[in-house]
Write a protein that holds these residues in place. Structure first.
Motif, PDB file in Angstrom:
ATOM      1  N   THR A  58       0.841  -1.200   0.000  1.00  0.00           N
ATOM      2  CA  THR A  58       0.000   0.000   0.000  1.00  0.00           C
ATOM      3  C   THR A  58       0.869   1.239   0.000  1.00  0.00           C
ATOM      4  OG1 THR A  58      -1.820   1.110   1.149  1.00  0.00           O
ATOM      5  CG2 THR A  58      -0.206   0.021   2.532  1.00  0.00           C
TER       6      THR A  58
ATOM      7  N   ASN B 244       0.012  12.107  -1.355  1.00  0.00           N
ATOM      8  CA  ASN B 244      -0.642  13.327  -0.866  1.00  0.00           C
ATOM      9  C   ASN B 244      -0.317  14.504  -1.775  1.00  0.00           C
ATOM     10  OD1 ASN B 244      -1.780  12.068   1.352  1.00  0.00           O
ATOM     11  ND2 ASN B 244      -0.059  12.524   2.699  1.00  0.00           N
TER      12      ASN B 244
ATOM     13  N   ILE C  96       2.933  16.891  -1.718  1.00  0.00           N
ATOM     14  CA  ILE C  96       4.067  16.104  -1.206  1.00  0.00           C
ATOM     15  C   ILE C  96       4.541  15.153  -2.300  1.00  0.00           C
ATOM     16  CG2 ILE C  96       4.851  14.477   0.560  1.00  0.00           C
ATOM     17  CD1 ILE C  96       4.005  17.005   1.889  1.00  0.00           C
ATOM     18  N   HIS C  97       3.632  14.358  -2.810  1.00  0.00           N
ATOM     19  CA  HIS C  97       3.993  13.340  -3.800  1.00  0.00           C
ATOM     20  C   HIS C  97       3.695  13.771  -5.222  1.00  0.00           C
ATOM     21  CE1 HIS C  97       3.398  11.151  -0.014  1.00  0.00           C
ATOM     22  NE2 HIS C  97       4.423  10.452  -0.413  1.00  0.00           N
TER      23      HIS C  97
ATOM     24  N   ASP D 201      13.804  11.155   1.049  1.00  0.00           N
ATOM     25  CA  ASP D 201      12.962  10.699   2.147  1.00  0.00           C
ATOM     26  C   ASP D 201      11.839  11.701   2.357  1.00  0.00           C
ATOM     27  OD1 ASP D 201      11.865   9.552   4.368  1.00  0.00           O
ATOM     28  OD2 ASP D 201      13.385  10.301   5.751  1.00  0.00           O
ATOM     29  N   HIS D 202      10.714  11.478   1.678  1.00  0.00           N
ATOM     30  CA  HIS D 202       9.544  12.325   1.955  1.00  0.00           C
ATOM     31  C   HIS D 202       8.780  11.680   3.088  1.00  0.00           C
ATOM     32  CE1 HIS D 202       7.885   9.469  -0.990  1.00  0.00           C
ATOM     33  NE2 HIS D 202       8.594  10.015  -1.925  1.00  0.00           N
ATOM     34  N   PHE D 203       9.484  11.306   4.197  1.00  0.00           N
ATOM     35  CA  PHE D 203       9.088  10.197   5.031  1.00  0.00           C
ATOM     36  C   PHE D 203       7.732   9.779   4.579  1.00  0.00           C
ATOM     37  CE2 PHE D 203       5.916  11.217   8.332  1.00  0.00           C
ATOM     38  CZ  PHE D 203       5.961  12.603   8.454  1.00  0.00           C
ATOM     39  N   GLY D 204       7.752   8.965   3.746  1.00  0.00           N
ATOM     40  CA  GLY D 204       7.891   7.987   2.976  1.00  0.00           C
ATOM     41  C   GLY D 204       7.675   7.775   1.575  1.00  0.00           C
TER      42      GLY D 204
ATOM     43  N   GLY E 248       5.996   2.445   0.625  1.00  0.00           N
ATOM     44  CA  GLY E 248       5.328   1.723   1.688  1.00  0.00           C
ATOM     45  C   GLY E 248       5.423   0.239   1.413  1.00  0.00           C
ATOM     46  N   THR E 249       5.194  -0.538   2.427  1.00  0.00           N
ATOM     47  CA  THR E 249       5.214  -1.981   2.248  1.00  0.00           C
ATOM     48  C   THR E 249       3.884  -2.423   1.681  1.00  0.00           C
ATOM     49  OG1 THR E 249       6.721  -2.344   4.043  1.00  0.00           O
ATOM     50  CG2 THR E 249       5.326  -4.185   3.419  1.00  0.00           C
TER      51      THR E 249
ATOM     52  N   ASN F 170      12.929  10.041  10.722  1.00  0.00           N
ATOM     53  CA  ASN F 170      12.520   9.877   9.332  1.00  0.00           C
ATOM     54  C   ASN F 170      11.549   8.701   9.207  1.00  0.00           C
ATOM     55  OD1 ASN F 170      13.985   7.521   9.418  1.00  0.00           O
ATOM     56  ND2 ASN F 170      15.620   8.239   8.067  1.00  0.00           N
ATOM     57  N   GLU F 171      11.224   8.353   7.946  1.00  0.00           N
ATOM     58  CA  GLU F 171      10.242   7.291   7.744  1.00  0.00           C
ATOM     59  C   GLU F 171      10.641   5.989   8.447  1.00  0.00           C
ATOM     60  OE1 GLU F 171       9.714   5.895   3.717  1.00  0.00           O
ATOM     61  OE2 GLU F 171       7.874   4.862   4.254  1.00  0.00           O
ATOM     62  N   PHE F 172      11.921   5.666   8.368  1.00  0.00           N
ATOM     63  CA  PHE F 172      12.331   4.367   8.901  1.00  0.00           C
ATOM     64  C   PHE F 172      12.298   4.369  10.425  1.00  0.00           C
ATOM     65  CE2 PHE F 172      14.213   5.025   4.720  1.00  0.00           C
ATOM     66  CZ  PHE F 172      13.479   4.083   4.039  1.00  0.00           C
TER      67      PHE F 172
ATOM     68  N   LEU G 112      10.102   6.087  12.138  1.00  0.00           N
ATOM     69  CA  LEU G 112       8.668   5.964  12.409  1.00  0.00           C
ATOM     70  C   LEU G 112       8.229   4.507  12.362  1.00  0.00           C
ATOM     71  CD1 LEU G 112       6.907   8.711  10.245  1.00  0.00           C
ATOM     72  CD2 LEU G 112       6.652   8.371  12.696  1.00  0.00           C
TER      73      LEU G 112
ATOM     74  N   SER H  42      -0.587   9.405   7.538  1.00  0.00           N
ATOM     75  CA  SER H  42      -0.106  10.724   7.114  1.00  0.00           C
ATOM     76  C   SER H  42      -0.064  11.621   8.338  1.00  0.00           C
ATOM     77  CB  SER H  42      -1.041  11.338   6.068  1.00  0.00           C
ATOM     78  OG  SER H  42      -0.921  10.685   4.834  1.00  0.00           O
ATOM     79  N   LEU H  43       1.092  12.218   8.563  1.00  0.00           N
ATOM     80  CA  LEU H  43       1.310  13.023   9.766  1.00  0.00           C
ATOM     81  C   LEU H  43       1.874  14.379   9.382  1.00  0.00           C
ATOM     82  CD1 LEU H  43       3.098  10.371  12.022  1.00  0.00           C
ATOM     83  CD2 LEU H  43       0.764  11.206  12.268  1.00  0.00           C
TER      84      LEU H  43
ATOM     85  N   ASP I 204       3.680  16.210  11.330  1.00  0.00           N
ATOM     86  CA  ASP I 204       5.041  16.213  11.862  1.00  0.00           C
ATOM     87  C   ASP I 204       5.259  14.883  12.566  1.00  0.00           C
ATOM     88  OD1 ASP I 204       3.754  16.465  14.415  1.00  0.00           O
ATOM     89  OD2 ASP I 204       3.567  18.591  13.965  1.00  0.00           O
ATOM     90  N   THR I 205       6.457  14.668  13.046  1.00  0.00           N
ATOM     91  CA  THR I 205       6.766  13.357  13.621  1.00  0.00           C
ATOM     92  C   THR I 205       7.042  13.528  15.111  1.00  0.00           C
ATOM     93  OG1 THR I 205       9.073  13.664  13.038  1.00  0.00           O
ATOM     94  CG2 THR I 205       7.701  12.442  11.498  1.00  0.00           C
TER      95      THR I 205
ATOM     96  N   ASP J 258       2.460   2.418   5.125  1.00  0.00           N
ATOM     97  CA  ASP J 258       3.169   3.542   4.530  1.00  0.00           C
ATOM     98  C   ASP J 258       3.033   4.716   5.488  1.00  0.00           C
ATOM     99  OD1 ASP J 258       4.567   5.031   2.673  1.00  0.00           O
ATOM    100  OD2 ASP J 258       2.835   5.460   1.419  1.00  0.00           O
ATOM    101  N   THR J 259       4.113   5.445   5.659  1.00  0.00           N
ATOM    102  CA  THR J 259       4.040   6.670   6.457  1.00  0.00           C
ATOM    103  C   THR J 259       4.465   7.814   5.563  1.00  0.00           C
ATOM    104  OG1 THR J 259       6.303   6.362   7.240  1.00  0.00           O
ATOM    105  CG2 THR J 259       4.538   5.514   8.629  1.00  0.00           C
ATOM    106  N   THR J 260       3.766   8.919   5.686  1.00  0.00           N
ATOM    107  CA  THR J 260       4.090  10.043   4.830  1.00  0.00           C
ATOM    108  C   THR J 260       3.678  11.344   5.497  1.00  0.00           C
ATOM    109  OG1 THR J 260       3.944  10.868   2.568  1.00  0.00           O
ATOM    110  CG2 THR J 260       1.918  10.055   3.570  1.00  0.00           C
ATOM    111  N   ARG J 261       4.161  12.443   4.945  1.00  0.00           N
ATOM    112  CA  ARG J 261       3.826  13.744   5.487  1.00  0.00           C
ATOM    113  C   ARG J 261       2.517  14.228   4.870  1.00  0.00           C
ATOM    114  NH1 ARG J 261       7.512  16.813   8.170  1.00  0.00           N
ATOM    115  NH2 ARG J 261       9.212  15.578   7.315  1.00  0.00           N
TER     116      ARG J 261
END
Lengths: 320, 320
Positions: A44, A48, A51-52, A313-316, A319-320, B2-4, B6, B89-90, B92-93, B120-123
């Motif tokens: 998945t 956004n 962002i993406h 790194d757009h954290f993330g 995704g897995t 960062n994403e990892f 998280l 989707s956040l 901030d972290t 998946d994690t993203t901003r």
């Protein structure tokens, strides 16, 4: 248009369901028949706005890309696509936007053999989450941990065009259509992924940049690699750039969605035939080494140091 | 972070994976072994801040609810939960926020038998999408289209508390903790769903309000229903309200996440035993009728007209 109007509109735009869908859109959940001798593969990714993808992206491209990035993950596992779920958050319900989005999604779903089976629509900032389900013959999924010293490192297609397009968005020299298409409409390498089953020792899709993504293979496999930067496959546009700029885009730019895989040297001679069968160019860019370092050489075999091996790194990214 | 970072933090908070997870968090996709004789059941729901929960909601409650609303969909299908994917989707972290969210998610995942396998994690604006995968014995999924005239209409638990809490948020009389918990921490009726296999003729979870959700069963089954509004199960807080207000909350308020199902009259005598086995109260509230109307009677058997039978459409309540 309320939720049900939205769903009906999406459904009407989609190709006919593939076999095995026992219950599709319109109940609390979708129900699927399961093949025997296979494992389920699930991934998945969320995209956004801002962002993406840029806020002004063609909605058909958003539809395409939201599915493509997930199909790319299935490809990287060697899986056959089967089912998709779509979560769509929209600030408002514009039928034209929705129709264009659905058309972009459907135009990729059909030939990829994936059926939209359910999802959720809701109000919110524009955000698209696709979950893709596929199948792989049991035990044959392509993972990241099988690379061994001596294996060749191979990438598909060309690298860096999406990053070039991204760097030029909003500039005085906007990206050419071909680059913009690489950013907006990536091609998942599904047929290549299937053909790598039983052949590649490790595989990943390049979403965050070659250095970062190959780095995941190296870490999972506890190996290093030596890459020849002069062999990174480049489009004409990339090939005309100064070497340092080209390398930065090709090694650390994200969004290529090509596959990077490792292949026992004994199979290196099969690359041309494999490329022909998979319908995409394949380029041997280096070798897996003992140790844990990713090293680069450039023109004349001189060592090259990347500005960053971090990738995007757009954290993330993936995704897995 | 960062994403990892998280992802590591989320993973560390989760219970140990259940059996059958061939490849979990950390590759391009998760890989699952498949049981024989079962069908796969998949659902997904997105919760957006300000739409599905107030901005100041306890992050542990958001973790709980984002999983609970999906488990409720699996329950409504009679499915056993197996795997979850989480898209977060956040803006901030914040580690404290993430830890609380993960704790709320994990505290429900463990006893529910569902394993977080990827995501998946993203901003972006705070948004939580959970996709839940489960299994049901082949052919035994509870659908919406099997209700027949003469069937009893049954609901679990009590109705209207979540809507009461929602109506009082930000008011001079904020909701009591018990009501707020019904809004923030719904209980998916998984054991009831399992026990309804082969017994219920149709089933749905009440996410958009009883009238709207039962309406989906009526439409899919091409039947009507007659409900006795005085029998709608109510908490003490609801029971003390004026009849019209209580009925409005109970029939059109969303977010209850109880099950509404239809049962052949021949099985009506088994309700008490079923409730004891499932660990939740069950109340017979009316009967399926020929035709297509949803009719209500109130005190003294007088016909009652609902202000609206529309339920709550935040275009979208229940995703598939």
């Amino acid at each position: 248009m309320n939720e049900f109007g939205l769903i009906d509109r999406l459904r009407a735009a989609m190709p006919a369901p593939g076999p095995g869908l026992a219950l599709g859109i319109g109940d609390d959940a979708a129900v699927f028949d399961l093949p025997t001798g296979q494992q389920l593969v699930a991934c998945t990714d969320t995209l956004n706005t801002g962002i993406h993808f840029p806020d002004d992206t063609d909605p058909a491209a958003i539809g395409h890309k939201s599915l493509a990035v997930n199909l790319s993950d299935l490809a990287a596992m060697g899986a056959d696509p089967a089912w998709a779920l779509l979560n769509l958050s929209l600030p408002d319900t514009c039928p034209d936007w929705l129709d264009a989005f659905a058309a972009g999604f459907a135009a990729l779903a059909g030939p990829s053999g994936i059926t939209l089976a359910g999802g959720d629509t809701t109000r919110g900032a524009l955000s698209v989450t696709v979950t893709a389900l596929g199948f792989v013959p049991a035990g044959q999924a392509l993972t990241r941990d099988g690379a061994r010293p001596g294996d060749r490192v191979v990438v598909s297609g060309t690298l860096g065009d999406a990053a070039l397009a991204l760097s030029r968005l909003g500039s005085d020299a906007p990206p050419a259509a071909a680059q913009r298409d690489r950013l907006d409409r990536p091609t998942p390498r599904l047929e290549l992924g299937r053909r790598l089953r039983g052949l590649a020792t490790a595989c990943i899709d390049i979403s965050d940049g070659l250095a970062a993504d190959l780095g995941h293979i190296l870490a999972a496999s506890a190996v290093g690699a030596h890459l020849d930067a002069t062999r990174l496959p480049a489009s004409t546009a990339l090939a005309s750039l100064p070497f340092a700029q080209r390398l930065s885009l090709q090694a650390t730019g994200g969004d290529d969605y090509e596959l990077c895989f490792t292949l026992p040297a004994a199979h290196a001679a099969e690359l041309d035939a494999l490329a022909a069968d998979a319908g995409v160019a394949l380029t041997d860019i280096g070798e897996i080494t003992p140790g844990d370092a990713l090293e680069w050489s450039g023109p004349g075999g001189q060592p090259v140091r990347l500005d960053t091996a971090a990738g995007y790194d757009h954290f993330g990214g993936g995704g897995t």
